[in-house]
Design a protein around this motif. Structure first.
Motif, PDB file in Angstrom:
ATOM      1  N   THR A 143       0.838  -1.201   0.000  1.00 34.75           N
ATOM      2  CA  THR A 143       0.000   0.000   0.000  1.00 34.75           C
ATOM      3  C   THR A 143       0.875   1.254   0.000  1.00 34.75           C
ATOM      4  O   THR A 143       0.640   2.194  -0.756  1.00 34.75           O
ATOM      5  CB  THR A 143      -0.913   0.029   1.243  1.00 34.75           C
ATOM      6  OG1 THR A 143      -1.588  -1.214   1.312  1.00 34.75           O
ATOM      7  CG2 THR A 143      -1.914   1.152   1.164  1.00 34.75           C
TER       8      THR A 143
ATOM      9  N   VAL B 112      -8.354  -0.162   2.283  1.00 35.31           N
ATOM     10  CA  VAL B 112      -7.754  -1.365   1.693  1.00 35.31           C
ATOM     11  C   VAL B 112      -7.274  -2.309   2.774  1.00 35.31           C
ATOM     12  O   VAL B 112      -6.942  -1.879   3.869  1.00 35.31           O
ATOM     13  CB  VAL B 112      -6.546  -1.016   0.794  1.00 35.31           C
ATOM     14  CG1 VAL B 112      -5.448  -0.303   1.548  1.00 35.31           C
ATOM     15  CG2 VAL B 112      -5.965  -2.284   0.143  1.00 35.31           C
TER      16      VAL B 112
ATOM     17  N   PRO C 246     -11.918  -6.951   4.172  1.00 32.54           N
ATOM     18  CA  PRO C 246     -13.277  -6.517   3.850  1.00 32.54           C
ATOM     19  C   PRO C 246     -13.684  -5.395   4.801  1.00 32.54           C
ATOM     20  O   PRO C 246     -13.371  -5.410   5.982  1.00 32.54           O
ATOM     21  CB  PRO C 246     -14.120  -7.766   4.109  1.00 32.54           C
ATOM     22  CG  PRO C 246     -13.165  -8.906   3.968  1.00 32.54           C
ATOM     23  CD  PRO C 246     -11.854  -8.387   4.476  1.00 32.54           C
TER      24      PRO C 246
ATOM     25  N   ASP D   2     -13.560   1.697  -1.486  1.00 39.96           N
ATOM     26  CA  ASP D   2     -13.094   0.438  -0.908  1.00 39.96           C
ATOM     27  C   ASP D   2     -12.348  -0.276  -2.027  1.00 39.96           C
ATOM     28  O   ASP D   2     -12.951  -0.675  -3.018  1.00 39.96           O
ATOM     29  CB  ASP D   2     -14.311  -0.364  -0.434  1.00 39.96           C
ATOM     30  CG  ASP D   2     -13.945  -1.721   0.139  1.00 39.96           C
ATOM     31  OD1 ASP D   2     -12.761  -2.114   0.063  1.00 39.96           O
ATOM     32  OD2 ASP D   2     -14.844  -2.404   0.655  1.00 39.96           O
ATOM     33  N   THR D   3     -11.024  -0.388  -1.894  1.00 40.70           N
ATOM     34  CA  THR D   3     -10.207  -0.905  -2.994  1.00 40.70           C
ATOM     35  C   THR D   3      -9.710  -2.314  -2.698  1.00 40.70           C
ATOM     36  O   THR D   3      -9.081  -2.545  -1.677  1.00 40.70           O
ATOM     37  CB  THR D   3      -8.983  -0.006  -3.227  1.00 40.70           C
ATOM     38  OG1 THR D   3      -8.201   0.031  -2.022  1.00 40.70           O
ATOM     39  CG2 THR D   3      -9.404   1.410  -3.590  1.00 40.70           C
TER      40      THR D   3
ATOM     41  N   TRP E 287      -7.163  -5.196  -3.729  1.00 41.38           N
ATOM     42  CA  TRP E 287      -5.955  -5.531  -4.498  1.00 41.38           C
ATOM     43  C   TRP E 287      -4.998  -6.270  -3.584  1.00 41.38           C
ATOM     44  O   TRP E 287      -5.358  -6.589  -2.442  1.00 41.38           O
ATOM     45  CB  TRP E 287      -5.323  -4.287  -5.130  1.00 41.38           C
ATOM     46  CG  TRP E 287      -4.928  -3.178  -4.196  1.00 41.38           C
ATOM     47  CD1 TRP E 287      -5.751  -2.418  -3.431  1.00 41.38           C
ATOM     48  CD2 TRP E 287      -3.604  -2.696  -3.940  1.00 41.38           C
ATOM     49  NE1 TRP E 287      -5.034  -1.495  -2.726  1.00 41.38           N
ATOM     50  CE2 TRP E 287      -3.713  -1.645  -3.020  1.00 41.38           C
ATOM     51  CE3 TRP E 287      -2.337  -3.037  -4.425  1.00 41.38           C
ATOM     52  CZ2 TRP E 287      -2.599  -0.935  -2.548  1.00 41.38           C
ATOM     53  CZ3 TRP E 287      -1.245  -2.330  -3.971  1.00 41.38           C
ATOM     54  CH2 TRP E 287      -1.374  -1.292  -3.042  1.00 41.38           C
TER      55      TRP E 287
ATOM     56  N   THR F 186      -0.513  -7.428  -2.724  1.00 41.98           N
ATOM     57  CA  THR F 186       0.910  -7.188  -2.968  1.00 41.98           C
ATOM     58  C   THR F 186       1.244  -7.619  -4.403  1.00 41.98           C
ATOM     59  O   THR F 186       1.973  -6.931  -5.124  1.00 41.98           O
ATOM     60  CB  THR F 186       1.762  -8.010  -1.978  1.00 41.98           C
ATOM     61  OG1 THR F 186       1.299  -7.744  -0.658  1.00 41.98           O
ATOM     62  CG2 THR F 186       3.228  -7.666  -2.097  1.00 41.98           C
TER      63      THR F 186
ATOM     64  N   ARG G 126     -10.387 -14.950   2.899  1.00 41.33           N
ATOM     65  CA  ARG G 126      -9.366 -15.773   2.261  1.00 41.33           C
ATOM     66  C   ARG G 126      -9.890 -17.202   2.152  1.00 41.33           C
ATOM     67  O   ARG G 126     -10.583 -17.690   3.057  1.00 41.33           O
ATOM     68  CB  ARG G 126      -8.081 -15.783   3.110  1.00 41.33           C
ATOM     69  CG  ARG G 126      -7.392 -14.444   3.209  1.00 41.33           C
ATOM     70  CD  ARG G 126      -6.788 -13.984   1.907  1.00 41.33           C
ATOM     71  NE  ARG G 126      -5.724 -14.840   1.415  1.00 41.33           N
ATOM     72  CZ  ARG G 126      -5.216 -14.741   0.171  1.00 41.33           C
ATOM     73  NH1 ARG G 126      -5.690 -13.839  -0.671  1.00 41.33           N
ATOM     74  NH2 ARG G 126      -4.239 -15.536  -0.216  1.00 41.33           N
TER      75      ARG G 126
ATOM     76  N   LYS H 123      -4.146  -7.359   9.649  1.00 45.37           N
ATOM     77  CA  LYS H 123      -5.142  -8.352   9.247  1.00 45.37           C
ATOM     78  C   LYS H 123      -5.349  -9.376  10.355  1.00 45.37           C
ATOM     79  O   LYS H 123      -4.379  -9.842  10.953  1.00 45.37           O
ATOM     80  CB  LYS H 123      -4.649  -9.107   8.022  1.00 45.37           C
ATOM     81  CG  LYS H 123      -4.677  -8.331   6.754  1.00 45.37           C
ATOM     82  CD  LYS H 123      -4.382  -9.324   5.637  1.00 45.37           C
ATOM     83  CE  LYS H 123      -3.644  -8.707   4.491  1.00 45.37           C
ATOM     84  NZ  LYS H 123      -4.405  -7.808   3.696  1.00 45.37           N
TER      85      LYS H 123
HETATM   86  C1  WT7 Z   1      -5.407  -9.538   0.578  1.00 46.85           C
HETATM   87  C2  WT7 Z   1      -4.135  -8.966   0.005  1.00 46.85           C
HETATM   88  C3  WT7 Z   1      -3.170  -4.451  -1.162  1.00 46.85           C
HETATM   89  C4  WT7 Z   1      -2.749  -3.756  -0.010  1.00 46.85           C
HETATM   90  C5  WT7 Z   1      -2.845  -4.376   1.321  1.00 46.85           C
HETATM   91  C6  WT7 Z   1      -3.055  -5.835   1.384  1.00 46.85           C
HETATM   92  C7  WT7 Z   1      -7.432  -8.692   1.398  1.00 46.85           C
HETATM   93  C8  WT7 Z   1      -7.298  -6.373   0.422  1.00 46.85           C
HETATM   94  C9  WT7 Z   1      -9.398  -5.801   0.385  1.00 46.85           C
HETATM   95  C10 WT7 Z   1     -10.693  -5.214   0.270  1.00 46.85           C
HETATM   96  C11 WT7 Z   1     -11.591  -7.212   1.088  1.00 46.85           C
HETATM   97  C12 WT7 Z   1      -9.309  -7.117   0.885  1.00 46.85           C
HETATM   98  C13 WT7 Z   1      -7.709  -9.817   0.433  1.00 46.85           C
HETATM   99  C14 WT7 Z   1      -6.466  -9.832  -0.444  1.00 46.85           C
HETATM  100  N1  WT7 Z   1      -7.989  -7.432   0.904  1.00 46.85           N
HETATM  101  N2  WT7 Z   1      -8.141  -5.379   0.120  1.00 46.85           N
HETATM  102  N3  WT7 Z   1     -10.866  -3.963  -0.169  1.00 46.85           N
HETATM  103  N4  WT7 Z   1     -11.763  -5.967   0.643  1.00 46.85           N
HETATM  104  N5  WT7 Z   1     -10.403  -7.815   1.236  1.00 46.85           N
HETATM  105  O1  WT7 Z   1      -2.155  -6.534   0.593  1.00 46.85           O
HETATM  106  O2  WT7 Z   1      -1.159  -8.112   2.193  1.00 46.85           O
HETATM  107  O3  WT7 Z   1      -1.111  -8.579  -0.269  1.00 46.85           O
HETATM  108  O4  WT7 Z   1      -3.245  -8.733   1.052  1.00 46.85           O
HETATM  109  O5  WT7 Z   1      -6.013  -8.590   1.463  1.00 46.85           O
HETATM  110  O6  WT7 Z   1      -7.844 -11.011   1.143  1.00 46.85           O
HETATM  111  O7  WT7 Z   1      -6.236 -11.065  -1.072  1.00 46.85           O
HETATM  112  P1  WT7 Z   1      -1.827  -8.015   0.878  1.00 46.85           P
END
Ligand code: WT7
Length: 634
Positions: free
Chosen positions: A313, A388, A391, A413-414, A416, A418, A517, A611
């Motif tokens: 991010t 981000v 959920p 609400d984005t 995406w 890594t 997940r 998370k």
């Molecule tokens: C996982 C990716 C991308 C920057 C931070 C996280 C979850 C991410 C959302 C959203 C629901 C989300 C997913 C995804 N996630 N954004 N808007 N709504 N779930 O990056 O650590 O690579 O995690 O974060 O599960 O697969 P990351």
């Protein structure tokens, strides 16, 4: 698991953009932009035109070696040049590029011209330390200007940076530093955390004992922590000493579009962390385009992404995206509730932040303190909010919308990862919004929900979230592990699609609801139940601020839902409240949501990026080994 998810959060609220938002928006016609995005090569090549290229590409997308896609082949470009130098020759020269503030009320401002000079000096200094194109520089730094300068210095000379979040423990740090073969480590005397100084150099020293590739250690004197460096070792030097006397002109490396840009590690639940590799041009095009359109960036904006630069991010949207657009990026070192729960709102008021991008975990945390704190400040500068990472529970969405946005600012609400490098599923400011969903795939992105055979599932049914066509900021491989790249992401679902690892469902408008997940999914009497909808149902009860659910083995039902909840101040879990919660969740979700035990907790296990780690709760419940806990917060 045969049956589909039948537990649905029935969220019907829709929020339409107001005229002010529509009038300003770069993209005013969503359908037309989606239409343009159908022609991938045309769409993304038009977006690539915004940059200065040393040499134009000859092919936009090369799909000859799937899933090793290439973008803008044979184009020559430099990210750092486009993020810094390009603005120095325009009237943005003296515009603030980086606005740093911290929890002690201190601030530092760097204009594009000042940033340019600092980046050049550091680039020369890194070269003097022996860093060449293709080498890796590891960074273990707080959110401070030197971190951004060092990253831009690396990309200027074609070195890869591998930033390790400054909250990670020694073990996790060592693993990442060794895997990346880093030659230089840049760290600091400390970082501020809730009124204390965490000695980063001490942690780095411990890590260095287990690392054989580092030839030089650069120490930023950031927090006034009186540390000494061992000059005797011949490899440690203070940052200021290092750049002292360096020229502020350093030639830019002409990078191939597909030259490696950086490494960033992301942890899986098992096995060693994955070294996600991003490359140059596609990443630039992806992050700049999405930031511009999703957050509607204009020249007068003050952009604040609260995510740490140690995560993707921060890479994409605290540094590279905003600087590639010539905007001012706010970098804040401190917690959302220190010295008091109004800390962030105070910053918004003081500097006039216009766009704020944060995470559900922070919002849920601040919700606990009620609406008092945001109401103490003038937040009228805010135009767009964003989220981000997890959920967004509809209740948290509503809280943010009402108390921070005053029902005027849309919430982006984005969704995406890594790996995706850039926003993939997200609204535009003009989109009708529903609390709890990142809405629809962005223009140029082909995302869908499918079953295990790769066939699309009907609306309302749960399935795997996949991306069907390549996108420019996609990661290109896992560092030194092509096999894992193919196995984890491309071979799970037939059809050559990218498997994101999330489960989701689409509603009747095509909006995508992320259910969690796939590793966390519950199986209740043969029904596949996502964690996020059950948790959101709990959070929508007035007594609950945060919740995590897991499936617990049950001899009769296979699994039952075990819930861990954090209650609002003043509430106590008793038989009456339990009954009440059971009724509430059942009402929200329907009969499948048969709840087992509800347990009150003070804290939930989280990753250091915020998370919830349900796997830890599961392992604890089943009396199993906790697995890899190196990214666990506490
Ligand atoms: C996982 C990716 C991308 C920057 C931070 C996280 C979850 C991410 C959302 C959203 C629901 C989300 C997913 C995804 N996630 N954004 N808007 N709504 N779930 O990056 O650590 O690579 O995690 O974060 O599960 O697969 P990351």
């Amino acid at each position: 698991m045969s049956k589909d998810t039948s537990v649905l959060l029935d969220e019907k609220r829709v929020f339409k953009a107001n005229y002010r938002i529509v009038e300003e928006a770069h993209v005013k016609n969503w359908e037309a932009e989606i239409e343009k995005g159908q022609d991938l090569e045309k769409y993304w090549s038009e977006k690539a035109e915004q940059f200065e290229w040393f040499e134009k590409w000859d092919k936009v997308l090369d799909e000859s070696k799937k899933p090793f896609y290439k973008w803008f082949t044979n184009g020559k470009i430099n990210l750092s040049y486009n993020a810094v130098d390009r603005w120095v020759f325009t009237d943005k020269r003296n515009k603030v590029a980086i606005l740093y503030a911290n929890e002690n009320g201190e601030e530092r401002k760097l204009t594009y011209y000042e940033l340019y000079r600092e980046v050049n000096k550091m680039a020369n200094a890194l070269k003097n330390l022996g860093i060449k194109k293709g080498d890796t520089v590891s960074m273990y730094l707080p959110m401070c200007p030197e971190l951004l300068i060092s990253m831009l210095a690396c990309t200027r000379i074609g070195a890869l940076h591998s930033v390790v979040y400054s909250g990670l423990s020694v073990g996790a740090f060592v693993e990442r530093m060794n895997d990346s073969n880093a030659k230089v480590l840049i760290t600091a005397d400390g970082t501020y955390r809730r009124g204390k100084i965490i000695d980063l150099k001490k942690i780095a020293d411990e890590a260095l004992l287990q690392c054989s590739t580092i030839e030089a250690v650069v120490v930023v004197q950031h927090a006034g922590n009186p540390i000494t460096i061992s000059e005797l070792s011949g490899r440690e030097i203070f940052y200021d000493t290092l750049i002292d006397g360096e020229s502020d002109e350093c030639p830019v490396e002409e990078m191939d579009a597909e030259d490696p840009l950086f490494l960033l590690y992301t942890s899986g639940s098992t096995g060693k962390p994955k070294g996600v590799l991003h490359t140059t041009a596609g990443y630039m095009v992806g992050v700049a385009t999405t930031l511009k359109n999703v957050f509607d960036i204009h020249d007068g904006d003050l952009w604040w992404c609260t995510g740490d630069i140690g995560w993707i991010t921060g890479h994409s949207y605290a540094i590279y995206g905003p600087l590639l657009l010539g905007t001012t990026t706010m970098i804040y070192e401190g917690a959302p509730d220190y010295p008091d729960p109004g800390a962030w709102w105070k910053i918004v008021e003081k500097y006039g932040v216009t766009k704020l991008y944060t995470a559900p975990t922070a919002i849920r945390h601040l919700m606990r303190y009620g609406s008092k704190h945001p109401n103490l400040y003038n937040l009228s500068s805010l135009k767009i909010l964003g989220s981000v990472g997890e959920p967004m529970n509809p209740e948290a969405w509503m809280w943010l919308y009402k108390n921070v946005g005053k029902e005027k600012t849309p919430i982006m609400d984005t969704w995406w990862q890594t790996e995706t490098g850039m926003h993939m599923i997200a609204p535009l400011p003009i989109s009708p919004l529903k609390p709890g969903t990142p809405t629809l795939p962005l223009p140029g992105i082909d995302a869908d929900v499918v079953d295990e055979n790769g066939d699309p599932v009907a609306p309302g049914k749960g399935g795997y979230l996949v991306i069907k066509k390549p996108w420019p900021a996609m990661f290109r491989t896992l560092y030194k592990d092509e096999k894992r790249y193919i196995d984890v992401y491309w071979n799970k679902i037939p059809g050559g699609v990218y498997h994101a690892g999330d489960i989701a469902r689409k509603d009747e408008d095509g909006y995508i609801w992320i259910q969690g997940r796939s590793d966390d999914v519950l199986n209740i009497a043969g029904h596949r139940v996502g964690t996020s909808e059950v948790e959101s149902a709990f959070v929508s009860h007035p007594a609950v601020v945060e919740c995590a659910v897991i499936g617990k083995s049950d001899p009769i039902k296979g699994q039952v839902i075990k819930s861990f909840i954090i209650l609002k101040e003043g509430y106590q879990l008793n038989t009456k409240l339990i009954e009440n919660l059971q009724k509430h969740v059942r009402y929200e979700l329907g009969p499948v949501a048969v709840l087992g035990e509800i347990q009150q907790v003070d804290k939930l296990p989280k990753t250091r990026s915020g998370k919830i780690m349900r796997r830890i709760l599961r392992a604890q419940e089943e009396g199993e080994d906790l697995g890899d806990t190196s990214t666990l917060e506490d």
